[in-house]
Design a protein around this motif. Structure first.
Motif, PDB file in Angstrom:
ATOM      1  N   UNK A 145      -5.959  -2.471   4.527  1.00 34.61           N
ATOM      2  CA  UNK A 145      -5.916  -1.599   3.364  1.00 34.61           C
ATOM      3  C   UNK A 145      -4.555  -1.687   2.671  1.00 34.61           C
ATOM      4  N   UNK A 146      -3.509  -1.756   3.469  1.00 37.54           N
ATOM      5  CA  UNK A 146      -2.172  -1.916   2.905  1.00 37.54           C
ATOM      6  C   UNK A 146      -2.077  -3.223   2.110  1.00 37.54           C
ATOM      7  N   UNK A 147      -2.653  -4.282   2.653  1.00 36.91           N
ATOM      8  CA  UNK A 147      -2.662  -5.566   1.961  1.00 36.91           C
ATOM      9  C   UNK A 147      -3.426  -5.451   0.642  1.00 36.91           C
ATOM     10  N   UNK A 148      -4.571  -4.762   0.681  1.00 38.65           N
ATOM     11  CA  UNK A 148      -5.382  -4.586  -0.524  1.00 38.65           C
ATOM     12  C   UNK A 148      -4.583  -3.870  -1.612  1.00 38.65           C
ATOM     13  N   UNK A 149      -3.870  -2.806  -1.246  1.00 33.88           N
ATOM     14  CA  UNK A 149      -3.125  -2.039  -2.250  1.00 33.88           C
ATOM     15  C   UNK A 149      -1.964  -2.845  -2.822  1.00 33.88           C
ATOM     16  N   UNK A 150      -1.293  -3.623  -1.979  1.00 29.90           N
ATOM     17  CA  UNK A 150      -0.181  -4.448  -2.473  1.00 29.90           C
ATOM     18  C   UNK A 150      -0.704  -5.550  -3.387  1.00 29.90           C
ATOM     19  N   UNK A 151      -1.816  -6.153  -3.017  1.00 31.33           N
ATOM     20  CA  UNK A 151      -2.413  -7.188  -3.868  1.00 31.33           C
ATOM     21  C   UNK A 151      -2.866  -6.601  -5.205  1.00 31.33           C
ATOM     22  N   UNK A 152      -3.302  -5.350  -5.209  1.00 28.31           N
ATOM     23  CA  UNK A 152      -3.865  -4.734  -6.409  1.00 28.31           C
ATOM     24  C   UNK A 152      -2.816  -4.208  -7.372  1.00 28.31           C
ATOM     25  N   UNK A 153      -1.698  -3.704  -6.851  1.00 32.35           N
ATOM     26  CA  UNK A 153      -0.700  -3.029  -7.686  1.00 32.35           C
ATOM     27  C   UNK A 153       0.696  -3.479  -7.282  1.00 32.35           C
ATOM     28  N   UNK A 154       1.495  -3.874  -8.263  1.00 28.09           N
ATOM     29  CA  UNK A 154       2.812  -4.397  -7.913  1.00 28.09           C
ATOM     30  C   UNK A 154       3.848  -3.306  -7.680  1.00 28.09           C
ATOM     31  N   UNK A 155       3.600  -2.101  -8.199  1.00 25.83           N
ATOM     32  CA  UNK A 155       4.585  -1.032  -8.082  1.00 25.83           C
ATOM     33  C   UNK A 155       4.184  -0.021  -7.016  1.00 25.83           C
ATOM     34  N   UNK A 156       5.163   0.638  -6.471  1.00 25.00           N
ATOM     35  CA  UNK A 156       4.946   1.686  -5.479  1.00 25.00           C
ATOM     36  C   UNK A 156       4.332   2.921  -6.137  1.00 25.00           C
ATOM     37  N   UNK A 157       3.667   3.742  -5.302  1.00 24.32           N
ATOM     38  CA  UNK A 157       3.128   5.003  -5.809  1.00 24.32           C
ATOM     39  C   UNK A 157       4.244   5.962  -6.201  1.00 24.32           C
ATOM     40  N   UNK A 158       5.354   5.887  -5.488  1.00 25.19           N
ATOM     41  CA  UNK A 158       6.470   6.804  -5.716  1.00 25.19           C
ATOM     42  C   UNK A 158       7.170   6.446  -7.023  1.00 25.19           C
ATOM     43  N   UNK A 159       7.434   7.463  -7.829  1.00 23.77           N
ATOM     44  CA  UNK A 159       8.130   7.222  -9.094  1.00 23.77           C
ATOM     45  C   UNK A 159       9.554   6.734  -8.851  1.00 23.77           C
ATOM     46  N   UNK A 160      10.123   6.027  -9.839  1.00 25.31           N
ATOM     47  CA  UNK A 160      11.467   5.441  -9.662  1.00 25.31           C
ATOM     48  C   UNK A 160      12.529   6.477  -9.300  1.00 25.31           C
ATOM     49  N   UNK A 161      13.389   6.080  -8.389  1.00 27.46           N
ATOM     50  CA  UNK A 161      14.528   6.897  -7.999  1.00 27.46           C
ATOM     51  C   UNK A 161      15.784   6.038  -8.091  1.00 27.46           C
TER      52      UNK A 161
END
Length: 273
Positions: A145-161
């Motif tokens: 599932x982690x692989x699927x999410x990384x393949x699907x979206x290049x940015x993290x869920x967490x907003x920029x800090x």
């Protein structure tokens, strides 16, 4: 500013839930309030005051039936979002969105997909009863599932800090995304589907939502038969032994979190008018 709009977002999500409930009742599809929505029903008899989404769960069989039926029966105000109906959508699970609204999350800001206000619909799959086999299976599924999410979206869920750690993790995430991007997403989803549903053709005592990306374990006897719980101005189905379910997810679930943790998704862009 967002807090002023939160209640309007919640009420639109409630309308979506009622539409899903209508379709499910008409077609004998069983679903239940999930995660924070179930917690809200028990602790607040409605939304957690700072929450800005609704989650529901279904067994995989009910989930697949809903996906088939909903495409035909959803009213024109709503859109069923899956990889089939919206190929650019990066999610493994389904969403029902309200047309002519916007709830854009920061890491999805550049995706050409429906970005309306939504509720999440999660499939639940069987877990092996053998403890060692279950641990091994869930570890594998979490990695997939982690692989699927990384393949699907290049940015993290967490907003920029503005921290070196955040920037480093964000950079690594983008690098991995572009390395694996040549792998067709449909192939990745096919592998994830096959893995997640491995035990669905046999009876097992346990099941879970593997799209949580975490190794929660739920006993089916704690879920079924379902019961009704008040959520806002209506009643919806919830795990029969919701106490066991919520303890597995949250521990002491009646205790409010610290104030600095009382946050929702905080959309990057919002429009509900």
């Amino acid at each position: 500013m967002y807090n002023e709009n939160l209640r309007n977002v919640q009420l639109i999500e409630l309308d979506i839930l009622k539409e899903v409930d209508r379709i499910c009742k008409k077609n004998n599809i069983e679903y239940f309030l999930d995660s924070g929505t179930a917690l809200g029903a028990v602790r607040h008899q409605g939304f957690i005051p700072w929450d800005d989404d609704i989650d529901i769960g279904m067994t995989r069989a009910n989930y697949n039936k809903f996906l088939t039926v909903a495409q035909k029966e959803l009213k024109d105000d709503f859109f069923l979002q899956t990889k089939d109906t919206d190929p650019k959508a990066p999610y493994y699970f389904a969403k029902v969105r309200k047309n002519n609204t916007v709830f854009m999350e920061w890491n999805k800001r550049n995706l050409d997909m429906h970005q309306g206000i939504y509720i999440d619909i999660f499939p639940y799959d069987n877990l092996p009863d053998n403890v060692d086999e279950r641990i091994k299976f869930q570890k594998k599924c979490c990695k997939l599932y982690r692989f699927y999410t990384i393949r699907s979206t290049m940015d993290r869920d967490v907003k920029p800090q503005k921290t070196a750690k955040w920037l480093l993790v964000a950079l690594i995430r983008r690098m991995i995304h572009f390395i694996v991007k040549p792998i067709p997403i449909n192939l990745v989803k096919e592998i994830v589907d096959r893995s997640f549903m491995k035990y669905n053709n046999v009876y097992t005592e346990y099941f879970t939502c593997l799209a949580y990306g975490k190794s929660y374990i739920f006993n089916k006897n704690d879920f079924f038969p379902l019961k009704e719980a008040k959520f806002e101005d209506d009643f919806f189905r919830i795990a029969g032994n919701y106490d066991a379910y919520l303890k597995e997810l949250y521990g002491d679930y009646m205790k409010l979190p610290p104030e600095d943790q009382r946050k929702g998704h905080m959309p990057f862009k919002l429009n509900y008018k």
